[in-house]
Design a protein around this motif. Structure first.
Motif, mmCIF file in Angstrom:
data_model
loop_
_atom_site.group_PDB
_atom_site.id
_atom_site.type_symbol
_atom_site.label_atom_id
_atom_site.label_comp_id
_atom_site.label_asym_id
_atom_site.label_seq_id
_atom_site.Cartn_x
_atom_site.Cartn_y
_atom_site.Cartn_z
ATOM 1 N N LEU A 194 0.869 -1.257 0.076
ATOM 2 C CA LEU A 194 -0.119 -0.068 -0.124
ATOM 3 C C LEU A 194 0.940 1.137 0.001
ATOM 4 O O LEU A 194 0.629 2.184 -0.683
ATOM 5 C CB LEU A 194 -0.924 0.061 1.311
ATOM 6 C CG LEU A 194 -2.001 -1.111 1.078
ATOM 7 C CD1 LEU A 194 -2.936 -1.001 2.261
ATOM 8 C CD2 LEU A 194 -2.928 -0.579 -0.171
ATOM 9 N N VAL A 254 -3.944 4.103 7.074
ATOM 10 C CA VAL A 254 -3.348 2.765 6.960
ATOM 11 C C VAL A 254 -2.212 2.762 8.110
ATOM 12 O O VAL A 254 -2.175 1.560 8.534
ATOM 13 C CB VAL A 254 -2.636 2.550 5.650
ATOM 14 C CG1 VAL A 254 -1.384 1.455 5.525
ATOM 15 C CG2 VAL A 254 -3.824 2.211 4.401
ATOM 16 N N ALA A 291 -6.538 1.910 2.436
ATOM 17 C CA ALA A 291 -6.415 1.209 1.244
ATOM 18 C C ALA A 291 -6.991 1.670 0.150
ATOM 19 O O ALA A 291 -6.617 1.978 -1.232
ATOM 20 C CB ALA A 291 -6.254 -0.178 1.320
#
Length: 290
Positions: free
Chosen positions: A97, A136, A263
């Motif tokens: 990511l 994240v 994400a």
């Protein structure tokens, strides 16, 4: 046309296995430098054979060697090792990511180097990716600041990979450009690598070169003959989805709901950037290959 999209999906799925192989190889005690070194060795053998079969040839102007030395340093030595190191100190999902923050840097570098316009869509993408990174890495994430920094640096060097690809394909075929980039990367990697590796790690090292590097390149090359570059780039953003799915399946890695939102923002920002791209298939082929 459907075949072309299938090929893009398969190529992106190949790239999605990068972190998976890095995780397995870390279990053998291999350093990121050693993983990348042997990946490049096997990739050069496969790519060299492919170039020979296609009859492209290996000749290159001497004046271009300095460029490929820089390309190999940033795009192979730094990019690969930073990404693999991030995988080893965090997770496959986290690393892939952060790798996909590359479009954020590409927008800025494109403006500085090529004087590309920063459109409203690009600003939206920048905001989405920035918020995505915070989501994240926050709200229960257990990864260190070091993992965050190295992950963001892997995204930056991935963006450099794409920028340098634009200069590479102006004079050389994508296959030849990739070959010399790997070759110089190998030279930089050699002093930091362990040449003796456990026998059990060899199949994984070969697979690392075969699937993400060689097959990913060949599949995407054939896909671009049937699918528009911009559409292919959008479909290729399935890579982190594949990586996250495989990491969950094989290692039990999970994302919290907030991290999944992050994400989605990162991948969505990447898609927005790709929708506005105007580049030739040669540039796209070299930029996407990793």
């Amino acid at each position: 046309m459907r075949k072309g999209y299938l090929l893009v999906f398969l190529a992106a799925s190949m790239w999605g296995t990068l972190g998976i192989f890095a995780k397995y190889l870390n279990g053998f005690g291999l350093t990121p430098f050693t993983m990348v070194f042997y990946r490049v060795v096997f990739a050069l053998l496969l790519l060299g054979t492919y170039i020979k079969i296609k009859g492209i040839g290996f000749s290159i102007e001497r004046s271009r060697l300095r460029f490929y030395a820089a390309y190999g340093f940033f795009s192979i030595f730094l990019f690969y090792t930073l990404y693999f190191y991030t995988v080893t100190i965090s997770s496959v999902s986290f690393a892939v990511l952060l790798l996909y923050t590359a479009p954020m840097y590409s927008i800025i570098l494109g403006r500085l180097i090529f004087k590309e316009e920063i459109t409203k869509e690009k600003v939206i993408a920048l905001v989405m990716v920035t918020i995505g990174v915070f989501l994240v890495n926050g709200f229960g994430a257990s990864f260190s600041t070091k993992a965050l920094v190295f992950g963001l640096l892997s995204g930056f060097t991935y963006a450099l990979y794409g920028i340098l690809a634009k200069f590479a394909v102006r004079k050389e075929e994508p296959e030849k450009a990739l070959f010399y980039t790997l070759l110089f990367g190998l030279i930089f990697l050699a002093p930091f690598s362990d040449f003796g590796v456990p026998l059990g790690a060899v199949p994984y090292l070969f697979a690392l070169a075969l699937f993400p590097t060689f097959l990913g390149y060949v599949l995407y090359n054939h896909a671009l003959q049937e699918v528009e570059v911009s559409r292919a780039s959008i479909v290729a953003t399935v890579e982190p989805v594949v990586a996250i799915f495989l990491a969950f399946l094989l290692f039990g890695e999970e994302l919290t709901p907030v991290q999944m939102l992050g994400a989605a923002l990162i991948i969505g920002g990447s898609i927005i950037v790709h929708m506005g791209e105007k580049e030739g298939p040669e540039e796209a082929l070299l930029e996407e290959t990793h």
